[in-house]
Scaffold this active site. Structure first.
Site, short mmCIF file in Angstrom:
data_model
loop_
_atom_site.label_atom_id
_atom_site.label_comp_id
_atom_site.label_asym_id
_atom_site.label_seq_id
_atom_site.Cartn_x
_atom_site.Cartn_y
_atom_site.Cartn_z
N SER A 1 47.23 42.87 47.17
CA SER A 1 47.74 44.01 46.40
C SER A 1 47.78 45.28 47.24
O SER A 1 47.19 45.35 48.32
CB SER A 1 46.86 44.24 45.18
OG SER A 1 46.63 43.02 44.53
C1 LIG Z 1 47.92 39.66 43.18
S1 LIG Z 1 47.28 38.11 43.60
C2 LIG Z 1 45.59 38.44 43.87
C3 LIG Z 1 45.29 39.26 45.08
C4 LIG Z 1 43.91 39.00 45.61
N1 LIG Z 1 42.87 39.58 44.79
C5 LIG Z 1 43.81 39.41 47.05
O1 LIG Z 1 42.91 40.19 47.41
O2 LIG Z 1 44.61 38.92 47.84
C6 LIG Z 1 47.22 37.27 42.06
C7 LIG Z 1 46.57 35.91 42.13
O3 LIG Z 1 46.29 35.50 40.82
C8 LIG Z 1 46.35 34.08 40.82
N2 LIG Z 1 46.43 33.61 39.44
C9 LIG Z 1 47.52 33.56 38.63
N3 LIG Z 1 47.18 33.05 37.45
C10 LIG Z 1 45.85 32.76 37.49
C11 LIG Z 1 44.93 32.21 36.57
N4 LIG Z 1 45.29 31.83 35.35
N5 LIG Z 1 43.64 32.07 36.97
C12 LIG Z 1 43.24 32.44 38.21
N6 LIG Z 1 44.09 32.95 39.13
C13 LIG Z 1 45.37 33.12 38.76
C14 LIG Z 1 47.56 33.78 41.66
O4 LIG Z 1 47.51 32.45 42.13
C15 LIG Z 1 47.45 34.84 42.74
O5 LIG Z 1 46.81 34.32 43.87
#
Ligand SMILES: C[S@@+](CC[C@H](N)C(=O)[O-])C[C@H]1O[C@@H](n2cnc3c(N)ncnc32)[C@H](O)[C@@H]1O
Length: 402
Positions: free
Chosen positions: A115
């Site tokens: 992000s």
């Molecule tokens: C914006 S990214 C996260 C960025 C991360 N915190 C970083 O530092 O790189 C959003 C993440 O949420 C995950 N995601 C989507 N739906 C999810 C769920 N139901 N449970 C857990 N993770 C999920 C996606 O796979 C993705 O990797």
């Protein structure tokens, strides 16, 4: 010996310290502790290759490969700018091969990003962590945020889950390479991570349509949940809740946050809903005049927040050559409304099971009648499945349910 792309060389260190300084100057980082953490944890090992969106914003992305010595400096500059780094498209790792082979790749959704640093820093500050706290992060993604949390609290106090096992595997390996060993698990974040709880704090970096009851069960009394709520209109809805007994209560944040929707929840795109509207329906609908400029109302952050929170509308804008832009509202049940016009003279039409234009006008009037409150005056009480929205105080002026 770290390989070339993860090496923490003087250029990477200088760019990182410049980014940290900028985050301090803009106020995104407010404490010396988080400044130390951002300055210590390298971002680039978590994003060895990234997709850059085309300038035309047409859904095409080009690859930037940090492992290619010729691209290394440009890649590092991108990684240490205040930008998101896109690492996965459409949940399909083959997109990278296509992008390399063809120069660009077409995609509909970014499914993993690191992000924007300003957003990450602001949210980490808003968590208000103290030594000894235990955090659960929902949405491991690249692992960079988990590394920041581990540097702040110690790896043993951090757990992170992601629904995509390829991402957790990769993130865990990069974290370990840098000496961080938080618990990283491949799970649907809606379930939390019960075996590792209780936690004092939960932070989401994916967007959920509501606060799952499982999260409340896993946060200790007085602990906090910081979550971006998914609304079809977006609106950057970020809420910080404090757990008290069997409920969680708190205000929406003055800060905006937008993350990708949870992969366990799918909703039809606004474009798909718009395409369902038949031309005959549109022609048959009665036109009415309105003084409301829907596009301007939806552009203004505070009204957009209110409409996002209080409705299930999605929107789309349609531009034809030599014709004013049409502002459409659509909902999943096939209802629609649009308005077109300029300078106080708008024509609106609506159709389908609901009267979306009337609802839009009523919601806008309600916001005006409330005195045009800013987003942080609104709050949320979660009790089991019930999500009650209020203004100023949990016991007063209940606005409705989420
Ligand atoms: C914006 S990214 C996260 C960025 C991360 N915190 C970083 O530092 O790189 C959003 C993440 O949420 C995950 N995601 C989507 N739906 C999810 C769920 N139901 N449970 C857990 N993770 C999920 C996606 O796979 C993705 O990797």
């Amino acid at each position: 010996m770290p390989d070339v792309h993860t090496a923490d060389d003087p250029i990477a260190r200088r760019l990182r310290s410049e980014l940290t300084r900028r985050l301090v100057e803009t106020g995104a980082i407010a404490s010396s502790e988080w400044a130390r953490v951002f300055n210590s944890v390298p971002r680039h090992p978590f994003v060895p290759r990234v997709f850059k969106p085309s300038a035309a914003n047409d859904g095409r992305y080009s690859p930037v490969d940090g492992t290619d010595p010729a691209q290394r400096e440009g890649w590092l500059r991108h990684v240490y700018s205040d930008e998101i780094c896109i690492t996965q498209l459409d949940g399909d790792d083959r997109a990278w091969g296509t992008a390399v082979k063809e120069g660009t790749v077409q995609a509909t959704a970014m499914t993993c990003t690191s992000s924007q640093p300003t957003l990450m820093a602001g949210m980490l500050e808003a968590l208000d962590l103290q030594d000894g706290d235990r955090v659960l992060e929902i949405g491991t993604g690249t692992g960079y945020n988990a590394a920041l949390l581990s540097e702040r609290l110690g790896s043993r106090s951090v757990s992170s889950v992601d629904i995509d096992p390829t991402l957790t595997e990769r993130a865990e390996a990069v974290l370990a390479g840098l000496g961080y060993t938080p618990v990283v698990a491949a799970e649907d974040g809606a379930r939390g991570l019960p075996d590792n709880g209780p936690f004092t704090h939960l932070i989401t970096t994916a967007s959920f349509p509501s606060i799952p009851a499982a999260w409340l069960d896993q946060i200790s009394e007085g602990g906090a949940i910081l979550a971006n709520l998914f609304r079809p209109l977006g609106g950057g809805v970020l809420v910080r809740l404090t757990v008290s007994g069997d409920r969680a209560i708190g205000h929406f944040s003055a800060r905006t946050a937008g993350f990708m929707p949870t992969r366990s929840h799918t909703s039809p795109s606004a474009l798909a809903l718009y395409r369902r509207v038949g031309e005959e329906d549109e022609d048959a609908a009665e036109a009415e005049t309105s003084r409301l400029d829907a596009a301007a109302i939806l552009r203004a952050p505070e009204t957009r927040f209110f409409l996002s929170l209080m409705s299930d509308f999605d929107e789309i804008r349609i531009r034809y050559p030599d014709h004013p832009e049409e502002q459409w509202l659509v909902t999943a049940d096939g209802s629609w409304a649009f308005s077109v016009g300029a300078d106080g003279g708008f024509t609106a039409k609506q159709g389908g099971p609901r009267r979306l234009w009337d609802e839009f006008e009523a919601l806008y009037s309600r916001w005006r009648a409330l005195g045009e409150p800013e987003r942080h005056r609104f709050g949320l009480t979660v009790a089991g499945e019930e999500h009650r929205i209020w203004l100023d105080h949990p016991d007063q002026r209940v606005m409705g349910l989420l």
